[in-house]
Every structure is written in C-alpha cells, then in structure tokens.
Design a protein around this motif. Structure first.
Motif, PDB file in Angstrom:
ATOM      1  N   VAL A 267       0.860  -1.183   0.000  1.00 36.18           N
ATOM      2  CA  VAL A 267       0.000   0.000   0.000  1.00 36.18           C
ATOM      3  C   VAL A 267       0.897   1.234   0.000  1.00 36.18           C
ATOM      4  O   VAL A 267       2.065   1.164   0.384  1.00 36.18           O
ATOM      5  CB  VAL A 267      -0.962   0.050   1.212  1.00 36.18           C
ATOM      6  N   SER A 268       0.335   2.362  -0.438  1.00 36.79           N
ATOM      7  CA  SER A 268       1.093   3.609  -0.387  1.00 36.79           C
ATOM      8  C   SER A 268       0.167   4.754  -0.028  1.00 36.79           C
ATOM      9  O   SER A 268      -1.056   4.653  -0.188  1.00 36.79           O
ATOM     10  CB  SER A 268       1.784   3.892  -1.720  1.00 36.79           C
ATOM     11  N   HIS A 269       0.770   5.835   0.468  1.00 35.19           N
ATOM     12  CA  HIS A 269       0.010   7.029   0.819  1.00 35.19           C
ATOM     13  C   HIS A 269       0.901   8.248   0.615  1.00 35.19           C
ATOM     14  O   HIS A 269       2.094   8.207   0.899  1.00 35.19           O
ATOM     15  CB  HIS A 269      -0.467   6.953   2.276  1.00 35.19           C
TER      16      HIS A 269
ATOM     17  N   GLY B 250      -1.113   7.424   7.173  1.00 39.98           N
ATOM     18  CA  GLY B 250      -2.104   7.049   6.166  1.00 39.98           C
ATOM     19  C   GLY B 250      -1.835   5.676   5.580  1.00 39.98           C
ATOM     20  O   GLY B 250      -2.757   4.874   5.385  1.00 39.98           O
ATOM     21  N   ALA B 251      -0.573   5.370   5.299  1.00 37.43           N
ATOM     22  CA  ALA B 251      -0.225   4.059   4.751  1.00 37.43           C
ATOM     23  C   ALA B 251      -0.485   2.952   5.770  1.00 37.43           C
ATOM     24  O   ALA B 251      -0.972   1.877   5.422  1.00 37.43           O
ATOM     25  CB  ALA B 251       1.241   4.042   4.311  1.00 37.43           C
TER      26      ALA B 251
ATOM     27  N   HIS C 242      -2.746   2.972   8.106  1.00 36.26           N
ATOM     28  CA  HIS C 242      -4.206   2.803   8.164  1.00 36.26           C
ATOM     29  C   HIS C 242      -4.692   1.961   6.982  1.00 36.26           C
ATOM     30  O   HIS C 242      -5.518   1.054   7.150  1.00 36.26           O
ATOM     31  CB  HIS C 242      -4.884   4.169   8.176  1.00 36.26           C
ATOM     32  N   LYS C 243      -4.178   2.230   5.782  1.00 36.76           N
ATOM     33  CA  LYS C 243      -4.555   1.446   4.603  1.00 36.76           C
ATOM     34  C   LYS C 243      -4.132  -0.009   4.753  1.00 36.76           C
ATOM     35  O   LYS C 243      -4.905  -0.924   4.444  1.00 36.76           O
ATOM     36  CB  LYS C 243      -3.917   2.028   3.342  1.00 36.76           C
TER      37      LYS C 243
ATOM     38  N   SER D 163      -6.330  -1.894   7.117  1.00 42.19           N
ATOM     39  CA  SER D 163      -7.606  -2.206   6.493  1.00 42.19           C
ATOM     40  C   SER D 163      -7.496  -3.411   5.550  1.00 42.19           C
ATOM     41  O   SER D 163      -8.337  -4.313   5.569  1.00 42.19           O
ATOM     42  CB  SER D 163      -8.112  -0.985   5.727  1.00 42.19           C
ATOM     43  N   VAL D 164      -6.439  -3.430   4.743  1.00 47.71           N
ATOM     44  CA  VAL D 164      -6.244  -4.548   3.815  1.00 47.71           C
ATOM     45  C   VAL D 164      -6.015  -5.854   4.581  1.00 47.71           C
ATOM     46  O   VAL D 164      -6.592  -6.898   4.247  1.00 47.71           O
ATOM     47  CB  VAL D 164      -5.062  -4.266   2.860  1.00 47.71           C
TER      48      VAL D 164
END
Length: 121
Positions: free
Chosen positions: A76-78, A89-90, A92-93, A96-97
């Motif tokens: 993931v990236s942010h 942010g990353a 948190h993503k 979630s994944v």
C-alpha cells in the motif's frame, strides 16, 4: 532495523527524506500500534519513504510492503505533506487490507454470527 514480536521492520529512505534513529523509533511505534494484532501473520514489514525532488517540494510518500508468511506481499502507499502523515495514512490502509484478508479468515473459524446462536451452557 526494528522488531515487533517476530515481525522485522526495515526502513528505507530516498535521498530526499532525511531519516535517522529518531525517525525509525517514531515510525516503529506508529506501526507497532497499527499492526500489533497482525504481528503473527507478518514476517517482514518494509517501509519505503520518498518525496519530491524539488528543494521546496512538500510532497512525501510512504510505501509499506508487508510480507505475510507463505503468502504474496501486500503493498500500500500514501501521499501527504509530511513523512509522519504519509506513514500514518499508509499504516491505516495496510491495517484495512490485512483486516479484510485475515479478519475474514478468523471470523469463519468459530466466531459468533447472526446465523448461529451462541452456545449456552
């Protein structure tokens, strides 16, 4: 390099991001909080920090690559104005994944559902 339980954390920075031990400790705390419940599933967490090449650029990027044991990596990236915001942010993503991936597996294995009443004793 830092460790959370059995999970190893590797932090790489581009030449546009000034890293150090203080940043590594702070980020390790951020990831420990966000990903502690997945520590048993993830062997390695790679953190790639980058940013704008312009001297006045304020665009930072955090790419997280989680490597679960026996599974394909999850990436993931942010993007944000600061490194810490990008990492938050990353994280948190990624949380979630991973919840989608591993949370569903946990719920299928015996958790209470609306279809099956809880056992009474």
């Amino acid at each position: 390099m830092n460790k959370i339980g059995d999970m190893e954390i590797r932090i790489d920075t581009s030449k546009n991001v000034h890293g150090g031990d203080d940043l590594a400790r702070r980020l390790a705390g951020e990831f420990e909080t966000a990903l502690a419940r997945f520590a048993g599933e993830i062997d390695t967490l790679q953190v790639h920090l980058g940013g704008d090449a312009n001297p006045g650029g304020r665009h930072r990027r955090c790419v997280l690559e989680a490597r679960p044991a026996g599974h394909a990596p999850v990436v993931v990236s942010h993007h944000a104005e600061t490194v810490l915001e990008a990492c938050h942010g990353a994280a948190h993503k990624l949380e979630s994944v991973l919840e989608t991936k591993y949370g569903r597996a946990r719920h299928r294995k015996g958790a209470d559902t609306i279809r099956r009443p809880p056992a009474t004793r």
